[in-house]
Design a protein around this motif. Structure first.
Motif, PDB file in Angstrom:
ATOM      1  N   ALA A 137      44.271  41.155  32.591  1.00 14.90           N
ATOM      2  CA  ALA A 137      43.476  41.661  31.470  1.00 14.90           C
ATOM      3  C   ALA A 137      42.850  43.016  31.813  1.00 14.90           C
ATOM      4  CB  ALA A 137      42.396  40.650  31.085  1.00 14.90           C
ATOM      5  N   LYS A 138      42.459  43.188  33.053  1.00  8.54           N
ATOM      6  CA  LYS A 138      41.913  44.491  33.470  1.00  8.54           C
ATOM      7  C   LYS A 138      42.978  45.591  33.397  1.00  8.54           C
ATOM      8  CE  LYS A 138      37.717  43.255  34.408  1.00  8.54           C
ATOM      9  NZ  LYS A 138      37.386  42.305  35.485  1.00  8.54           N
ATOM     10  N   GLU A 139      44.222  45.194  33.451  1.00 11.17           N
ATOM     11  CA  GLU A 139      45.337  46.131  33.266  1.00 11.17           C
ATOM     12  C   GLU A 139      45.659  46.317  31.787  1.00 11.17           C
ATOM     13  OE1 GLU A 139      46.560  48.351  35.069  1.00 11.17           O
ATOM     14  OE2 GLU A 139      48.424  47.612  35.967  1.00 11.17           O
ATOM     15  N   GLY A 140      44.915  45.615  30.920  1.00 10.15           N
ATOM     16  CA  GLY A 140      45.143  45.734  29.482  1.00 10.15           C
ATOM     17  C   GLY A 140      46.150  44.743  28.935  1.00 10.15           C
ATOM     18  N   VAL A 141      46.504  43.755  29.741  1.00  9.01           N
ATOM     19  CA  VAL A 141      47.504  42.776  29.288  1.00  9.01           C
ATOM     20  C   VAL A 141      46.868  41.384  29.256  1.00  9.01           C
ATOM     21  CG1 VAL A 141      49.767  41.774  29.706  1.00  9.01           C
ATOM     22  CG2 VAL A 141      49.370  44.182  30.216  1.00  9.01           C
ATOM     23  N   PHE A 142      46.670  40.890  28.059  1.00 11.17           N
ATOM     24  CA  PHE A 142      45.996  39.605  27.855  1.00 11.17           C
ATOM     25  C   PHE A 142      47.081  38.554  27.592  1.00 11.17           C
ATOM     26  CE2 PHE A 142      43.186  37.192  24.582  1.00 11.17           C
ATOM     27  CZ  PHE A 142      42.727  36.321  25.551  1.00 11.17           C
ATOM     28  N   SER A 163      52.730  47.747  36.044  1.00 12.01           N
ATOM     29  CA  SER A 163      51.347  47.476  36.450  1.00 12.01           C
ATOM     30  C   SER A 163      51.053  48.201  37.748  1.00 12.01           C
ATOM     31  CB  SER A 163      51.104  45.979  36.625  1.00 12.01           C
ATOM     32  OG  SER A 163      49.811  45.787  37.179  1.00 12.01           O
ATOM     33  N   LYS A 186      42.672  37.297  34.989  1.00 15.18           N
ATOM     34  CA  LYS A 186      41.645  38.348  34.878  1.00 15.18           C
ATOM     35  C   LYS A 186      42.181  39.704  35.339  1.00 15.18           C
ATOM     36  CE  LYS A 186      37.718  35.235  35.651  1.00 15.18           C
ATOM     37  NZ  LYS A 186      36.706  34.838  36.664  1.00 15.18           N
TER      38      LYS A 186
END
Lengths: 367, 367
Positions: A297-302, A52, A294
């Protein structure tokens, strides 16, 4: 030397040497299995370790932050690691049924592995406290679900009593094989990095996972020379922090339902991990958890809210981190397990009922 | 020779040679990337190939059926394979925004990769036609969502027109890089098995994925000598079967929303795949899809209804399969994407409002 070059070349370029067989087969020399153990596997484990940059930059000081995204296990959580062991051993011992009390992830994993192995899964859930995705899973994987008018602790009490009297295997985290399977996540991190991280940040509910990781790092350090062990940082929600506060929390409350546990089964083991690793237990607020959820998620990890506790905790400790540290945050579950939480907690711009004309949409995009 | 033995030993026992870097890095010699391409990756790909004994036995005759479970990609579907390529190339070309029309999986992948790469994702969705998990993802990953009063075809028309006039990259499956990324799934299957399967069974919507797999098998066959190419079997839903019927379906209707497409973008390419591979296109009913969806879940694999079309199709062809065949069914998406479908379509025993007494529960279990 031609052969040697060929093999070296293969080692260098081919990332997928052979089909990943699941964690028991891959790490069997470190696990309590024999040739007689019928391995029930969904090729779990082998989950990605994602760098990340966003969180690394947030921490600064040359820190590298990796996410161990265990939500990409077959049923969407780290529980698969323990369950492949627990179900394989239950089958080896001739069991025909398994049972667990669960608010979700355990029941999904138990149902999937038991059904796959031909065992009957029973799941006790507290009425009204199971996220939609997790309930959907238990239903699909073929569990018989018994929803009780009582909380998780009551459900656990019943399954413990019941399994002690009847030939149904208890696969809650009191099952000793669970931790054995879970420790393989530490092996994978060391295999991937070539070393252990300086810090391991991990959410704590029953504290089985922190115990398992530490066991894994310690066992690997016996085989891999010069393996420096990590500092273990365990994080709980402020409203559900029995280990941080060293108490029993009667009515734990947090948005991170997967770690809403008031009296952790592995309390003493976890305290030992903290001591041995010179680590720390800390709490994070629900707001801090959602903020981290959040950012991830902005890093693409939910991930699940509970998983984000590891990152929320890391961010709080920004100033304690030594220069150029390598840190792994464990993300225990997939965000798809709890879609409601995402729909209620996001900063997205969501424009509804838009007239579908090119002119209209072009204007919205600002061109 | 000591070194040689050491290397051989490593080849033999260590399944995780090094950290999986994502599919572009792993297969870059086969992809249109250069050293200048900024790789935007979530370490996608490397998904498990799961042996299904249950389905193998259902087919019989010594058949081995494997499931390529691409629902374990970072955003829960095979779309990640194409999106890592499309977003990396968009960034390389200096784009600052991307757009797509989608009923779900594409928008989740586009939003995740674009946000990770620092690009702005716009998503056009048809109002009321997006499964809950997929909507949750797009919201969390930071897309700006524009929900239009119109269907998917209208949304696609608008984003095509818009992207041709303005500097926003279109990442729908018309984007040529998508198929490049998707072909790596074929590489992985060959790497895992050591050969290509006799049959590849795959759901078809826009038919990009069947095109990509075929491209992958063919490219690998140029490098790997004696690689026998598979027969490509594409399956559509009966209510949405434009390729099977060779028509445009005006109002496609099926429970398998991810393949509810009436006029596939890759129609001509898919027909070529069928011809070259001596394959077939067939349709399956929604009932057959749901039956397969349930069988898969009993094996511990929870997929989207659309994914189950590959298994439903295989089962229909039971009598056409040659003795001792190896078959791979592609499961394109994670079941957690659409929890409602699972809650409405399962055979589980779900007992509600049970009084939490040991006696009561013991009786339910039949002891």
């Amino acid at each position: 030397m031609v052969l040697l070059d060929k093999i070296k070349n293969k080692l260098r370029f081919n990332y997928r040497k052979k089909r990943w067989p699941g964690l028991i087969e891959a790490y069997k020399q470190y696990l309590p299995v024999t040739k007689k153990t019928p391995i029930i596997s969904l090729n779990e484990g082998n989950t990605p370790l994602i760098l990340s940059e966003l969180i690394s930059n947030l921490i600064g000081n040359g820190t590298k932050v990796f996410l161990k995204y265990d939500g990409l296990n077959p049923t969407g959580s780290f529980k698969d690691r323990g369950m492949t062991m627990a179900i394989s051993k239950a089958k080896e011992e001739g069991r025909e049924a398994v049972i667990c009390a669960s608010t979700g992830n355990t029941s999904a994993a138990a149902a999937a592995y038991a059904s796959r192995g031909g065992l009957k899964p029973y799941v006790l859930i507290p009425e009204g406290f199971v996220a939609q995705g997790k309930l959907a899973q238990a239903l699909m994987y073929g569990a018989e679900i018994i929803s009780i008018n009582g909380n998780f602790d009551k459900a656990l009490e019943i399954v413990r009593d019941l399994s002690s009297e009847h030939p149904v295997e208890l696969v809650n985290s009191v099952n000793p094989y669970r931790i054995q399977g879970q420790k393989t996540a530490a092996f994978e991190i060391v295999d991937d990095l070539g070393y252990a991280p300086d810090w391991l940040c991990i959410p704590m509910g029953n504290a089985g996972n922190i115990t398992a990781y530490w066991m894994g790092f310690k066992e690997y350090s016996k085989i891999k020379k010069n393996l420096k062990l990590p500092i273990m940082m365990g994080f709980q929600s402020e409203g559900s922090a029995p280990l941080v506060k060293n108490i029993i929390v009667k009515d734990p409350e947090t948005i991170a339902t997967a770690i809403r546990i008031g009296n952790p089964v592995n309390r003493e083991k976890a305290k030992k991990v903290r001591k041995e690793s010179k680590g720390d237990f800390q709490s994070v607020t629900d707001k801090e958890i959602i903020d981290a959820y959040k950012i991830l998620a902005k890093e693409g990890v939910f991930c699940e809210p509970a998983s984000a506790a590891s990152v929320a905790g890391l961010i709080k400790n920004k100033n304690r981190i030594q220069k150029e540290s390598t840190i792994v945050c464990v993300l225990t579950g997939n965000g798809l397990k709890d879609p409601d939480c995402a729909i209620k907690n996001n900063d997205a711009i969501f424009r509804k009922n838009i007239e579908p004309s090119l002119k209209n949409i072009t204007k919205i995009l600002g061109y």
